[in-house]
Design a protein around this motif. Structure first.
Motif, PDB file in Angstrom:
ATOM      1  N   ASP A 172      -6.125   4.979   2.771  1.00 14.21           N
ATOM      2  CA  ASP A 172      -5.452   3.701   2.959  1.00 14.21           C
ATOM      3  C   ASP A 172      -5.696   3.117   4.346  1.00 14.21           C
ATOM      4  O   ASP A 172      -6.152   1.991   4.478  1.00 14.21           O
ATOM      5  N   ILE A 173      -5.380   3.872   5.383  1.00 12.90           N
ATOM      6  CA  ILE A 173      -5.483   3.375   6.760  1.00 12.90           C
ATOM      7  C   ILE A 173      -6.102   4.455   7.624  1.00 12.90           C
ATOM      8  O   ILE A 173      -5.777   5.638   7.482  1.00 12.90           O
ATOM      9  N   ILE A 174      -6.975   4.062   8.539  1.00 16.15           N
ATOM     10  CA  ILE A 174      -7.463   5.013   9.529  1.00 16.15           C
ATOM     11  C   ILE A 174      -7.010   4.528  10.896  1.00 16.15           C
ATOM     12  O   ILE A 174      -7.259   3.388  11.286  1.00 16.15           O
ATOM     13  N   ALA A 175      -6.269   5.393  11.580  1.00 17.58           N
ATOM     14  CA  ALA A 175      -5.782   5.117  12.933  1.00 17.58           C
ATOM     15  C   ALA A 175      -6.479   6.107  13.867  1.00 17.58           C
ATOM     16  O   ALA A 175      -7.602   5.879  14.286  1.00 17.58           O
ATOM     17  N   ASN A 176      -5.833   7.240  14.119  1.00 13.30           N
ATOM     18  CA  ASN A 176      -6.453   8.267  14.956  1.00 13.30           C
ATOM     19  C   ASN A 176      -7.452   9.124  14.190  1.00 13.30           C
ATOM     20  O   ASN A 176      -8.285   9.786  14.786  1.00 13.30           O
ATOM     21  N   LEU A 192       0.790  -1.239   0.000  1.00 11.96           N
ATOM     22  CA  LEU A 192       0.000   0.000   0.000  1.00 11.96           C
ATOM     23  C   LEU A 192       0.816   1.280   0.000  1.00 11.96           C
ATOM     24  O   LEU A 192       0.448   2.235  -0.668  1.00 11.96           O
ATOM     25  N   ASN A 193       1.852   1.322   0.819  1.00  7.73           N
ATOM     26  CA  ASN A 193       2.484   2.602   1.115  1.00  7.73           C
ATOM     27  C   ASN A 193       3.823   2.874   0.448  1.00  7.73           C
ATOM     28  O   ASN A 193       4.362   3.958   0.583  1.00  7.73           O
ATOM     29  N   HIS A 194       4.369   1.894  -0.229  1.00  9.01           N
ATOM     30  CA  HIS A 194       5.630   2.134  -0.924  1.00  9.01           C
ATOM     31  C   HIS A 194       5.609   1.408  -2.267  1.00  9.01           C
ATOM     32  O   HIS A 194       5.899   1.979  -3.296  1.00  9.01           O
ATOM     33  N   GLN A 195       5.245   0.159  -2.212  1.00 15.09           N
ATOM     34  CA  GLN A 195       5.042  -0.644  -3.418  1.00 15.09           C
ATOM     35  C   GLN A 195       3.542  -0.873  -3.548  1.00 15.09           C
ATOM     36  O   GLN A 195       2.854  -1.044  -2.561  1.00 15.09           O
ATOM     37  N   VAL A 196       3.047  -0.859  -4.779  1.00 15.22           N
ATOM     38  CA  VAL A 196       1.619  -1.060  -5.026  1.00 15.22           C
ATOM     39  C   VAL A 196       1.435  -2.260  -5.942  1.00 15.22           C
ATOM     40  O   VAL A 196       2.069  -2.353  -6.992  1.00 15.22           O
ATOM     41  N   SER A 202      -0.125  10.766   0.079  1.00 14.73           N
ATOM     42  CA  SER A 202       0.118  10.074  -1.160  1.00 14.73           C
ATOM     43  C   SER A 202      -0.363   8.626  -1.119  1.00 14.73           C
ATOM     44  O   SER A 202      -0.712   8.058  -2.151  1.00 14.73           O
ATOM     45  N   SER A 203      -0.401   8.012   0.046  1.00 17.12           N
ATOM     46  CA  SER A 203      -0.691   6.574   0.104  1.00 17.12           C
ATOM     47  C   SER A 203      -2.101   6.192  -0.323  1.00 17.12           C
ATOM     48  O   SER A 203      -2.339   5.062  -0.726  1.00 17.12           O
ATOM     49  N   GLY A 204      -3.036   7.110  -0.248  1.00 14.03           N
ATOM     50  CA  GLY A 204      -4.398   6.797  -0.663  1.00 14.03           C
ATOM     51  C   GLY A 204      -4.636   6.905  -2.153  1.00 14.03           C
ATOM     52  O   GLY A 204      -5.671   6.456  -2.657  1.00 14.03           O
ATOM     53  N   ILE A 205      -3.700   7.471  -2.884  1.00  9.87           N
ATOM     54  CA  ILE A 205      -3.936   7.774  -4.298  1.00  9.87           C
ATOM     55  C   ILE A 205      -4.199   6.526  -5.140  1.00  9.87           C
ATOM     56  O   ILE A 205      -5.121   6.511  -5.951  1.00  9.87           O
ATOM     57  N   ALA A 206      -3.428   5.479  -4.976  1.00 12.01           N
ATOM     58  CA  ALA A 206      -3.586   4.303  -5.836  1.00 12.01           C
ATOM     59  C   ALA A 206      -4.979   3.688  -5.696  1.00 12.01           C
ATOM     60  O   ALA A 206      -5.658   3.425  -6.693  1.00 12.01           O
ATOM     61  N   VAL A 207      -5.435   3.468  -4.470  1.00 10.65           N
ATOM     62  CA  VAL A 207      -6.754   2.855  -4.259  1.00 10.65           C
ATOM     63  C   VAL A 207      -7.861   3.833  -4.662  1.00 10.65           C
ATOM     64  O   VAL A 207      -8.871   3.424  -5.248  1.00 10.65           O
ATOM     65  N   ALA A 208      -7.668   5.109  -4.389  1.00 14.66           N
ATOM     66  CA  ALA A 208      -8.658   6.116  -4.797  1.00 14.66           C
ATOM     67  C   ALA A 208      -8.759   6.165  -6.324  1.00 14.66           C
ATOM     68  O   ALA A 208      -9.856   6.280  -6.881  1.00 14.66           O
ATOM     69  N   PHE A 209      -7.625   6.068  -7.013  1.00 15.88           N
ATOM     70  CA  PHE A 209      -7.621   6.045  -8.473  1.00 15.88           C
ATOM     71  C   PHE A 209      -8.401   4.838  -8.991  1.00 15.88           C
ATOM     72  O   PHE A 209      -9.222   4.955  -9.898  1.00 15.88           O
ATOM     73  N   ALA A 210      -8.136   3.664  -8.415  1.00 17.39           N
ATOM     74  CA  ALA A 210      -8.829   2.447  -8.846  1.00 17.39           C
ATOM     75  C   ALA A 210     -10.335   2.587  -8.632  1.00 17.39           C
ATOM     76  O   ALA A 210     -11.133   2.175  -9.482  1.00 17.39           O
ATOM     77  N   THR A 211     -10.721   3.199  -7.521  1.00 18.12           N
ATOM     78  CA  THR A 211     -12.141   3.416  -7.227  1.00 18.12           C
ATOM     79  C   THR A 211     -12.752   4.389  -8.224  1.00 18.12           C
ATOM     80  O   THR A 211     -13.827   4.140  -8.780  1.00 18.12           O
TER      81      THR A 211
END
Length: 190
Positions: free
Chosen positions: A125-129, A26-30, A59-68
């Motif tokens: 990508d991830i929700i923590a706080n 998710l965060n470095h390699q997709v 930046s980490s959400g871009i790949a999955v957001a693009f696919a969506t």
């Protein structure tokens, strides 16, 4: 998503009882095939929401957001974390802390790419706080657009982010829910 759970078990690295490193997927390699599967899953879950734009935070959400966005056939807009010389001086901005980066940044979204006519799906990508998510939600609300929901790849249930978003009455869909990272083990919830 069982395939995602399996990949997290195989390639995720538990750094502490609070931090899961997902750089391998998710965060470095997709992984493009897995990413497209996640995009199809989000598109299906929000198919009836009338989405006109997908938004994310770089930046980490871009790949999955693009696919969506590709699956939904709508534009993708991402909030920037850094001002540039070409930045829109009238951009919608919010200052947010980053749990994993340990810093505070400004996120910015140009008014040119979001309006009161939009029905927005926020993908992350991830929700923590949930600090970045709450910041982008404030930006979306100030734009006048309607936020139809938030889709996150990984929800860390033992941190307050997702709960605080749901308490605002916002629909939040997670592909995977993690209830614990204690003793170096990933424990999934339903």
């Amino acid at each position: 998503m069982e395939v995602l759970k399996q990949r997290i078990l195989e390639e995720g690295v538990v750094l502490s009882d609070q931090v899961l490193k997902l750089d391998a997927l998710l965060n470095h390699q997709v992984d493009p095939i897995l990413t497209m599967e996640m995009g199809r899953e989000f598109a299906g879950r929000f198919a009836d929401a009338g989405v006109t734009r997908v938004v994310t935070v770089e930046s980490s959400g871009i790949a999955v957001a693009f696919a969506t966005a590709l699956e939904m056939k709508v534009p993708l807009v991402f909030a920037r974390r850094k001002k540039t010389l070409l930045a829109d001086p009238d951009a919608l901005c919010e200052r947010v802390p980053s749990f994993t980066k340990g810093i505070v940044t400004d996120i910015m979204l140009s008014r040119q790419y979001i309006s009161a006519d939009d029905k927005v799906l926020f993908i992350d990508d991830i929700i923590a706080n949930g600090d970045a998510a709450r910041g982008l939600i404030k930006i979306i609300q100030r734009s006048g657009a309607e936020l139809v929901g938030l889709g996150v790849v990984v929800e860390k249930c033992f941190q307050a982010g997702a709960r605080t978003i749901r308490e605002q009455g916002i629909r939040l869909e997670s592909l995977v829910r993690i209830t614990s990272l204690e003793d170096g083990k990933v424990v999934f919830g339903e």
